[in-house]
Scaffold this motif. Structure first.
Motif, mmCIF file in Angstrom:
data_model
loop_
_atom_site.group_PDB
_atom_site.id
_atom_site.type_symbol
_atom_site.label_atom_id
_atom_site.label_comp_id
_atom_site.label_asym_id
_atom_site.label_seq_id
_atom_site.Cartn_x
_atom_site.Cartn_y
_atom_site.Cartn_z
ATOM 1 N N PRO A 36 31.955 61.979 116.027
ATOM 2 C CA PRO A 36 32.315 63.338 115.581
ATOM 3 C C PRO A 36 33.755 63.426 115.099
ATOM 4 C CG PRO A 36 31.106 63.433 117.641
ATOM 5 C CD PRO A 36 31.392 61.981 117.385
ATOM 6 N N ALA A 37 34.651 62.687 115.754
ATOM 7 C CA ALA A 37 36.059 62.710 115.334
ATOM 8 C C ALA A 37 36.204 62.165 113.918
ATOM 9 C CB ALA A 37 36.915 61.901 116.310
ATOM 10 N N ARG A 38 35.474 61.093 113.605
ATOM 11 C CA ARG A 38 35.556 60.524 112.252
ATOM 12 C C ARG A 38 34.941 61.476 111.225
ATOM 13 N NH1 ARG A 38 36.215 55.628 109.627
ATOM 14 N NH2 ARG A 38 35.057 55.452 107.666
ATOM 15 N N VAL A 39 33.841 62.115 111.595
ATOM 16 C CA VAL A 39 33.213 63.076 110.685
ATOM 17 C C VAL A 39 34.191 64.201 110.363
ATOM 18 C CG1 VAL A 39 31.371 64.773 110.439
ATOM 19 C CG2 VAL A 39 30.868 62.532 111.417
ATOM 20 N N LEU A 40 34.856 64.712 111.402
ATOM 21 C CA LEU A 40 35.824 65.786 111.192
ATOM 22 C C LEU A 40 37.000 65.304 110.356
ATOM 23 C CD1 LEU A 40 36.765 68.664 111.829
ATOM 24 C CD2 LEU A 40 37.804 67.769 113.925
ATOM 25 N N GLU A 41 37.494 64.111 110.653
ATOM 26 C CA GLU A 41 38.641 63.565 109.922
ATOM 27 C C GLU A 41 38.322 63.371 108.442
ATOM 28 O OE1 GLU A 41 41.244 59.404 109.742
ATOM 29 O OE2 GLU A 41 39.744 59.738 111.313
ATOM 30 N N GLN A 42 37.187 62.728 108.155
ATOM 31 C CA GLN A 42 36.825 62.460 106.774
ATOM 32 C C GLN A 42 36.399 63.746 106.045
ATOM 33 O OE1 GLN A 42 37.229 59.469 105.142
ATOM 34 N NE2 GLN A 42 38.332 59.066 107.061
ATOM 35 N N GLY A 43 35.780 64.652 106.770
ATOM 36 C CA GLY A 43 35.444 65.932 106.155
ATOM 37 C C GLY A 43 36.680 66.688 105.709
ATOM 38 N N TRP A 44 37.724 66.642 106.534
ATOM 39 C CA TRP A 44 38.972 67.301 106.162
ATOM 40 C C TRP A 44 39.656 66.567 105.009
ATOM 41 C CZ3 TRP A 44 41.239 71.754 106.585
ATOM 42 C CH2 TRP A 44 42.607 71.870 106.324
ATOM 43 N N ALA A 45 39.584 65.244 105.017
ATOM 44 C CA ALA A 45 40.202 64.465 103.946
ATOM 45 C C ALA A 45 39.521 64.736 102.599
ATOM 46 C CB ALA A 45 40.135 62.977 104.284
ATOM 47 N N PHE A 46 38.222 64.987 102.618
ATOM 48 C CA PHE A 46 37.472 65.255 101.386
ATOM 49 C C PHE A 46 37.107 66.741 101.277
ATOM 50 C CE2 PHE A 46 37.029 60.747 101.861
ATOM 51 C CZ PHE A 46 36.883 60.245 100.575
ATOM 52 N N ARG A 47 37.962 67.591 101.830
ATOM 53 C CA ARG A 47 37.664 69.022 101.851
ATOM 54 C C ARG A 47 37.558 69.625 100.451
ATOM 55 N NH1 ARG A 47 42.803 68.049 103.419
ATOM 56 N NH2 ARG A 47 44.530 69.141 102.424
ATOM 57 N N ASP A 48 38.355 69.117 99.523
ATOM 58 C CA ASP A 48 38.285 69.655 98.160
ATOM 59 C C ASP A 48 36.921 69.361 97.525
ATOM 60 O OD1 ASP A 48 40.856 70.605 98.366
ATOM 61 O OD2 ASP A 48 41.762 68.823 97.461
ATOM 62 N N ALA A 49 36.426 68.146 97.718
ATOM 63 C CA ALA A 49 35.110 67.792 97.165
ATOM 64 C C ALA A 49 34.012 68.589 97.857
ATOM 65 C CB ALA A 49 34.862 66.296 97.329
ATOM 66 N N LEU A 50 34.140 68.756 99.166
ATOM 67 C CA LEU A 50 33.134 69.540 99.893
ATOM 68 C C LEU A 50 33.131 70.988 99.420
ATOM 69 C CD1 LEU A 50 33.539 68.150 103.523
ATOM 70 C CD2 LEU A 50 31.454 68.115 102.152
ATOM 71 N N TRP A 51 34.312 71.553 99.241
ATOM 72 C CA TRP A 51 34.401 72.935 98.794
ATOM 73 C C TRP A 51 33.844 73.087 97.379
ATOM 74 C CZ3 TRP A 51 34.610 77.643 100.375
ATOM 75 C CH2 TRP A 51 35.031 78.669 99.528
ATOM 76 N N ALA A 52 34.158 72.138 96.516
ATOM 77 C CA ALA A 52 33.670 72.201 95.142
ATOM 78 C C ALA A 52 32.148 72.130 95.074
ATOM 79 C CB ALA A 52 34.285 71.065 94.319
ATOM 80 N N ASN A 53 31.529 71.454 96.028
ATOM 81 C CA ASN A 53 30.076 71.366 96.048
ATOM 82 C C ASN A 53 29.431 72.471 96.884
ATOM 83 O OD1 ASN A 53 29.022 68.685 94.698
ATOM 84 N ND2 ASN A 53 30.946 68.156 95.710
ATOM 85 N N THR A 54 30.213 73.109 97.741
ATOM 86 C CA THR A 54 29.673 74.227 98.521
ATOM 87 C C THR A 54 29.465 75.456 97.649
ATOM 88 O OG1 THR A 54 30.725 73.431 100.556
ATOM 89 C CG2 THR A 54 30.082 75.744 100.496
#
Length: 250
Positions: A36-54
């Motif tokens: 879970p820590a890695r998921v949170l870390e990488q999710g935050w690192a790629f937050r711009d890509a996640l937001w652009a696809n959300t």
């Protein structure tokens, strides 16, 4: 709020802690099961890509669900006013749920391309049934004594519907709305998996192909958060639309 959400948050916290410990102790590769820590870390690192696809997913969910609501209300009101339509359409509504969306979605892409329309149709197909049935059953469960009272006072069919049947169906409608809104997000993700240029579904597919399980799970977490947010908003809308129901069920 704490009393209502506390137990659920506690269970989620325990599950995440157990997941973190299991991954740390077993030493499993992140490509198989990230912590879970890695998921949170990488999710935050790629937050711009996640937001652009959300944003595309939210857009198609809103449009598809709006179309579904318009059609569901139209059909439910027509069925309530016409017993013949009720007998004619109810079997078709039930039969519509036997259609495998997983098989129909690719056909919609073939027929209508990779634009907005096929994704809207998938969401409408997924969410139309629960909303329609909830409204039909809500209208049918209206207090008959109140309807009879209005009829004795000379009220017409439309007046009885407006002042008795419509308000009486609201609790049932919002229950079905909460079920359908979670289906809407799932339907949007599935439609993007079948064919899309952007969205959380296509983001998950791309990251899966690159063995970025952590980013796939980060997108899953965003999808879950979106579903929970929309689910919670239905309660806010219900409080605004049916304040009398809120007062009777405190």
């Amino acid at each position: 709020m704490i009393r209502r959400l506390g137990p659920a948050l506690l269970v989620v916290g325990l599950l995440l802690a157990a997941w973190q410990v299991a991954v740390t102790v077993s030493g499993v590769a992140p490509q198989v099961l990230p912590s879970p820590a890695r998921v949170l870390e990488q999710g935050w690192a790629f937050r711009d890509a996640l937001w652009a696809n959300t944003l595309p997913t939210v857009q198609v969910t809103a449009i598809g669900f709006a179309v579904s609501l318009v059609v569901a209300w139209s059909v439910a009101v027509a069925v309530d006013f016409s017993p013949w339509l009720r007998r004619a359409l109810t079997p078709l509504l039930v039969a519509s749920q036997t259609l495998p969306v997983i098989a129909i979605a690719p056909l919609l892409i073939i027929w209508f391309g990779f634009g907005l329309l096929p994704k809207v149709l998938v969401i409408a197909l997924v969410t139309f049934f629960p909303v329609t049935v909830g409204l039909i059953e809500g209208f049918a469960a209206t207090d008959r004594s109140a309807t009879a009272l209005l009829r004795s006072m000379g009220a017409g069919r439309w007046q009885r519907f407006r002042y008795v049947r419509l308000p009486g169906a609201m609790p049932s409608f919002f229950t079905s709305l909460r079920i359908a809104i979670t289906y809407a997000v799932t339907g949007a993700i599935f439609a993007e998996y079948v064919g899309a240029r952007a969205g959380l579904g296509i983001f998950m597919q791309l990251q899966r192909n690159q063995f970025r399980t952590d980013l796939v799970l980060a997108a899953v977490a965003v999808t879950a958060a979106l579903s929970v947010t929309l689910f919670g908003l239905t309660y806010l809308v219900q409080r605004l639309v049916t304040p009398w129901y809120r007062g009777d069920h405190r």
